[in-house]
Each structure stands twice: as structure tokens, then as C-alpha cells.
Design a protein around this motif. Structure first.
Motif, mmCIF file in Angstrom:
data_model
loop_
_atom_site.group_PDB
_atom_site.id
_atom_site.type_symbol
_atom_site.label_atom_id
_atom_site.label_comp_id
_atom_site.label_asym_id
_atom_site.label_seq_id
_atom_site.Cartn_x
_atom_site.Cartn_y
_atom_site.Cartn_z
ATOM 1 N N GLY A 90 1.107 -1.382 -0.103
ATOM 2 C CA GLY A 90 -0.100 -0.022 0.005
ATOM 3 C C GLY A 90 0.731 1.267 -0.078
ATOM 4 O O GLY A 90 0.561 2.208 0.795
ATOM 5 N N ILE A 142 -1.594 3.182 -4.003
ATOM 6 C CA ILE A 142 -2.911 3.624 -3.779
ATOM 7 C C ILE A 142 -3.263 4.315 -4.962
ATOM 8 O O ILE A 142 -4.419 4.432 -5.289
ATOM 9 C CB ILE A 142 -2.861 4.578 -2.441
ATOM 10 C CG1 ILE A 142 -2.368 3.643 -1.164
ATOM 11 C CG2 ILE A 142 -4.116 5.007 -2.186
ATOM 12 C CD1 ILE A 142 -3.337 2.625 -0.870
ATOM 13 N N VAL A 162 -11.317 2.719 -2.588
ATOM 14 C CA VAL A 162 -10.468 3.476 -2.251
ATOM 15 C C VAL A 162 -10.744 5.118 -1.815
ATOM 16 O O VAL A 162 -10.059 5.715 -0.875
ATOM 17 C CB VAL A 162 -9.620 3.746 -3.664
ATOM 18 C CG1 VAL A 162 -10.295 4.370 -4.719
ATOM 19 C CG2 VAL A 162 -8.089 4.428 -3.383
#
Lengths: 322, 334
Positions: free
Chosen positions: A251, A256, A310
Motif C-alpha cells: 500500500g 494507492i 479507495v
């Protein structure tokens, strides 16, 4: 020539005098009360997962007023062992090491244990002398592995980009392999070197794409950490392919962002600030328990980040984008 | 008569002094840097740095780097490069551990085979460079990459750990007269290699080949053979470093020796500015390795930020070699 020898001898004598003058004068630097001296042996500046946790740990420690030293082993076990040896000389209260399988640092770890200094590993597992490990290996791949098999169903082709020298990657790979074994999915595995992990991810992907043209079944690429997945995405973009799903880990802000753009199907994320602070909060316990503490693994809380969640994710972890 | 002599010498005296000063800086500047570094760190960390334990600790940390860098020095002395040393170290470590784990080989036998493989790779390097006339940079890069391939074939890329590593670890952890075995190995090897390079016909031939291969050939030295021997010594010591590293980590991995490549070159080039005018030699290489180890040790003991590690390594090399180069230029016309 004789004069040069004399000058050389004088310099050598000065060095020896300086060195020996304080010999035998070592005093324990062990801090008392709530103040600690901590030595950190980093794996490599190119490993974002361990680096972000250690940076958060350093922030926590500095806020507490502890003394923290860091050395970068640049991925070399010999340098890591040297780093541990130096902290033993410094008589720190705790040594934190990263990524290297703890077994492979035996000479250093035994030295630390002999000096009564506890060692904590970030991602390297426990062994004699390393009583606590923050495990972001296998647990990190549970959700991505499940999503991969859910997305592909029982068939398709997967390019697996692994790294067997790092314990977190080994654990993640085991997790996904165990899941894939139960399916008819065909796996092509490639070992990614460090350094050069992004380029290798890109090259392996380009080669794999030539034998896996669009429209020939479900395709996916699984990277055991973020950089090879990033390389895979760049190769897919260069080839103009949108039919291949890419999965990554750790991540990182780049990952991201890639999820947000829809280039990455998923990445697993843990909050490095929280995990670093957690290690910091447990430091007094590590020091008190010493080298004979009961071995234990600490599992970070994992979040699966996908294009579907997200936006919500970034509301909770706005700093995840860097 | 007297007047002529006076006018002749008076203007030259300061220039001669300057030249002499530059010569001293050129030869002892790098050593002086180490001295200054030691003095500064001793002042900043008086209770932890300048202790006998820490001196032994620094020497112990230097030992493996010194072994591989001293081997590289032989290739450099003959005017060649060897970019395969890190890969040879990685391969020999993995081979030794695989032989012990899978074939049940004894430690000495595993050591012998692994070091022998290092020597064989050195021979291959020498063959490609001297017989096929391939540039050493290209040849050793290619051979090193092949060594990585063999390494993956042998270990499948996985770290090879020993189930019961105590005897193996004892080679790194054991002590004689309070000094760890690796330090003794470094000291003995340094003495032997110094004698080989400076007190034997072979060593003199190597220096002659590195200095001027044409002149060396005209004086009857078998240049190609000398170069091959240089590569073999380099490969052998890289192999030895790999197995010694395995005794430190109780196992081996494909990339374990990679970092030695740059550190060995850095030490050898830094060492070329120690005591001599830009020539590679054993004592200089040893000083180079120890200087880097002192810096690494200091960063940990003083608690400096990690970026200093890189700044230090880069600056050390540039200043150490740069001062020597400037000094040689200043004294060249004298």
C-alpha cells in the motif's frame, strides 16, 4: 624516504594513542527510567514497507525523548550483522532489525543475546535471540490472494513476481500459492531481483504478455511487493493492454494512486504510523522482558484497497497518498 | 662564485618545500583522514568508540570485506577489473551450504569445493580476458551474471539455512587470544598476500604487467599467464569470502555477496592513495576497508542520521583519492 616513514609512524602512533587512551574506559550507556537507547538496522531504503514502519517508530521514540540510531544495511546481511555488533558496543537497550530472516543474522543476534540486549524484528520472524516479530508477510496476502481467485474463478493465467530472499515475500507467496493450488489457474513464476525490482517487473511482464495475448482467457499479475507490480503496470500501459488485472502489496502512495486510477486491481495496506507507534508503545515491555521473553508474532491490521473502496479508504487514511 | 650559488637556490627553496609538502599529503593524506576520523569519533563517543572491545569489533567487521578486497587488489595490480567478485561470493556461500545440507559434506570439504569453484571462475575470467581478448569489464560482468544463474539453479533463489549451525557459526564466533577467527584470517592473509605481491617474482611480475604490459613482455614476463593468476587469486579470495560470510549468517542466499563489489572497489581505490602514488597495494586496501568500517561504526555509535552513511562513503572515496591525485599533479613537474 626515511622522513616519510617517520611521518607515517607519527600518524600511526597518534591514531593508536587516541584509540588506546580511552581503552577500558567503557561505561554502560544504558539509560534508566523511561528513557531508552534504541539501535535500528534497516534492510534497504528501497523497501517501503519496513522503512515506513521504522520511520514511524523513530517519530514515536523521538517524541518520547529516546535516543535512536539507524544504519542502513543496504540489503547486505554482513552489514546488518556489523550494525548489530556496533549497537552491542553502544550497549543499547533494544535493537530493531528489518526484513532479513532472523536466522540469517545469527552471528549478530547471538552477540546481542550474549550482551543481554533484546532484538525485535520487523518482518523477519522470530528465532533464538529475536523474541518478537511484526509479521506482515503471509497475513498481508490473505485478502489479495482471495480477491485474485475470486476475480479469476477457477481458470486463467497468473504471472507471479516473487522474491525468495525476503521473509515477508516468502510468506505472501506461500499464501497465494496455497490458494492457487486448489484451482486450475496456471502460474508462471519469476524471481525479482533487488535492486532492479521495478525494471524486472516490467521486463518479465513484457515477455509474459507476448505469450498471453488479449482475448485468450483471464489474465492476472501478482507482485509480492509494490515495486514489481508497479513495473508490471508500466509494461501493460506501454503495450496498451487493459485486460490484465494487477495485484500488489504494501500500500505505498504510488500503489494507492494506481488503485485510484484503476491501474491496480488491489493492494493490501497497513497503517505504518499505527504499527510504528505500536512497536514504540511496546518498547518498555520488550526491554523489561529482555532476551528470554516468550517468542511471539505481532500481526498488523490489514486493509484491502480496491477501486471500489479507495475513496472511503482515503477518508480514513488521508496520509496513505503521501 | 658564492653569489651565483645563492641567487640560484634562494627562489627554489619555497617551491621545493611546497613540492615536498604535497608529496607528504599525497602519500599520508588518506592515512591522516583515518587518524582524524578516529580522533573525532573518539572525542564524540569516548566511552563506546575507543575501547578495546570496539577496536576488535571494527576489525571483525572489516575482515570479510578485507579478504575480498585484497583479492581484487591482485586483479587491479595487473591492470584488470573483476566485476564478478560479489557473484562469486554469493555462489560459493550457497554451494558450501547446499553441500552440507543436501550432500552431508563435512565443513572442510564444503569449504574446499566452494573456494575451488571461486578459483575456477577466476581461471575462466582470466581465460576469457587473455585468450579470447574480451575486455575485462565485459568478461567478468558476463561471468558474474552466469554465476548468478548457476546460483539460482542450485538454490532456486531460496536462502539456504543450516539445521544445526553451531559448528559452522563457531568459525565466525570463535576466538583465539580474545580475537575472533575472521580477524586472524584477515591478518594472516594480509601478511601472506603482501609477501606474495612484494617479495616474490610473481608479485613483481604482476606489478610490472600492471605498470607497463609492453615493457613487461619485452623483459620476458609471460603477461597473459600473470594476468590469469591475478584473476585466480581474486576469484579464490571471493570464494573464501562467500563461505566465511555463510559462517556468519548460518546460511547463504543468492544475493548475499552483492554488496561486496562496490565496497571492495571503493576500498582498493581509496587504498591506492595510501602511502603510494596511485598504486594498488595490500596495506592500502586494508586501510581503505578499515576506514569504511570505522565510519560505519561511528555512525551507529554517535547516532547520526542514516543519510550520513552514504555521504561518508562517497566523500571518503572522493577526498581520499582526489587529494592523492592533486598531490601527484602538484609534484609531477618537480
Amino acid at each position: 624516504m626515511r622522513r616519510h616513514v617517520k611521518i607515517g609512524s607519527a600518524i600511526a602512533a597518534a591514531v593508536m594513542t587516541t584509540t588506546t587512551a580511552a581503552c577500558g574506559g567503557a561505561v554502560s550507556a544504558k539509560a534508566g527510567g523511561d528513557s531508552y537507547t534504541v539501535g535500528i538496522v534497516r534492510f534497504a531504503s528501497s523497501d517501503p514497507a519496513s522503512e515506513s514502519i521504522l520511520d514511524a517508530y523513530v517519530d514515536y521514540a523521538e517524541k518520547k525523548g529516546w535516543s535512536v540510531s539507524s544504519v542502513d544495511s543496504q540489503g547486505a546481511p554482513d552489514k546488518a550483522i556489523s550494525g548489530i555488533g556496533n549497537y552491542v558496543q553502544k550497549k543499547v537497550d533494544l535493537i530493531v532489525i528489518a526484513i532479513f530472516p532472523s536466522d540469517t543474522l545469527a552471528a549478530g543476534v547471538r552477540q546481542a543475546k550474549g550482551a543481554g540486549i533484546p532484538v525485535v524484528s520487523v518482518g523477519g520472524g522470530t528465532t533464538e535471540g529475536v523474541q518478537v516479530s511484526l509479521d506482515f508477510g503471509r497475513s498481508n496476502a490473505k485478502e489479495t490472494g482471495k480477491l485474485l481467485t475470486d476475480d479469476l474463478g477457477n481458470e486463467g493465467d497468473v504471472l507471479l513476481l516473487g522474491y525468495k530472499s525476503g521473509l515477508p515475500c516468502v510468506g505472501r507467496e506461500q499464501e497465494v500459492e496455497d490458494r492457487l493450488k486448489a484451482t486450475s489457474i496456471h502460474v508462471t513464476r519469476k524471481e525479482v531481483p533487488i535492486p532492479g525490482q521495478v525494471e524486472a517487473g516490467s521486463e518479465f511482464t513484457r515477455a509474459w504478455l507476448t505469450t498471453h495475448p488479449a482475448g485468450k482467457g483471464k489474465l492476472a499479475i501478482w507482485g509480492c511487493f509494490g515495486d514489481p507490480a508497479r513495473g508490471a503496470i508500466s509494461a501493460l500501459q506501454a503495450a496498451g493492454r487493459k485486460d490484465v488485472l494487477v495485484y500488489g502489496h504494501d500500500g505505498t502512495p504510488a500503489a494507492i494512486e494506481a488503485v485510484r486510477r484503476g491501474d491496480l486491481r488491489a493492494t493490501s495496506y497497513f497503517d505504518p504510523t499505527a504499527e510504528g507507534a505500536r512497536l514504540g508503545a511496546l518498547t518498555p515491555e520488550f526491554v523489561t522482558e529482555g532476551t528470554n521473553a516468550k517468542p511471539r508474532d505481532l500481526a498488523p491490521t490489514m486493509y484491502l484497497v480496491t477501486p471500489e473502496n479507495v475513496t472511503e479508504f482515503l477518508k480514513v487514511f488521508p496520509k496513505a497518498l503521501g | 662564485m658564492t653569489a651565483v650559488t645563492d641567487t640560484g637556490h634562494t627562489p627554489l627553496a619555497p617551491a621545493a618545500r611546497t613540492t615536498r609538502a604535497w608529496r607528504v599529503i599525497g602519500r599520508y593524506g588518506s592515512l591522516g583522514m583515518l587518524g582524524i576520523l578516529v580522533a573525532i569519533v573518539a572525542a564524540l563517543a569516548p566511552t563506546t568508540f575507543a575501547t578495546s572491545d570496539n577496536v576488535i569489533n571494527i576489525l571483525n567487521q572489516s575482515a570479510l570485506s578485507a579478504v575480498i578486497a585484497m583479492g581484487l587488489t591482485f586483479a587491479l595490480v595487473t591492470g584488470e577489473f573483476d566485476l564478478s567478485i560479489g557473484n562469486i561470493a554469493g555462489l560459493s556461500g550457497v554451494l558450501a551450504c547446499k553441500l552440507i545440507v543436501d550432500a552431508g559434506a563435512s565443513i572442510p570439504a564444503a569449504f574446499a569445493v566452494a573456494v575451488g569453484v571461486g578459483a575456477a571462475i577466476g581461471l575462466l575470467n582470466g581465460f576469457i580476458v587473455t585468450v579470447l581478448n574480451v575486455n575485462a569489464l565485459v568478461a567478468t560482468l558476463g561471468v558474474g551474471t552466469m554465476a548468478v544463474g548457476v546460483n539460482y539453479a542450485v538454490a532456486d533463489g531460496r536462502p539456504v539455512g543450516l539445521k544445526d549451525p553451531d559448528d559452522f557459526l563457531a568459525i565466525s564466533l570463535g576466538r583465539f587470544l580474545g580475537i575472533p577467527y575472521p580477524v586472524w584470517i584477515m591478518i594472516v592473509l594480509a601478511a601472506v598476500l603482501w609477501l606474495l605481491l612484494n617479495r616474490t617474482v610473481l608479485g613483481q611480475s604482476m606489478q610490472a604487467v600492471g605498470g607497463n604490459p609492453v615493457a613487461a613482455r619485452l623483459s620476458g614476463i609471460r603477461v597473459e599467464r600473470v594476468r590469469v593468476v591475478g584473476f585466480m587469486i581474486c576469484g579464490t579470495l571471493a570464494g573464501l569470502t562467500g563461505v566465511l560470510l555463510a559462517t556468519r549468517t548460518a546460511g547463504a542466499s543468492v544475493s548475499a555477496g552483492d554488496s561486496y563489489l562496490l565496497s571492495a572497489f571503493a576500498a582498493a581505490f581509496f587504498g591506492s592513495a595510501v602511502l603510494r602514488d596511485g598504486q594498488f597495494h595490500i596495506v592500502g586496501t586494508l586501510v581503505g576497508v578499515i576506514t569504511v568500517a570505522v565510519g560505519f561504526n561511528a555512525i551507529a555509535l554517535i547516532g547520526m542520521e542514516t543519510y550520513w552513511q552514504y555521504l561518508f562513503q562517497g566523500l571518503l572515496l572522493i577526498i581520499g583519492v582526489g587529494v592523492g591525485t592533486v598531490a601527484r599533479r602538484k609534484t609531477a613537474g618537480a
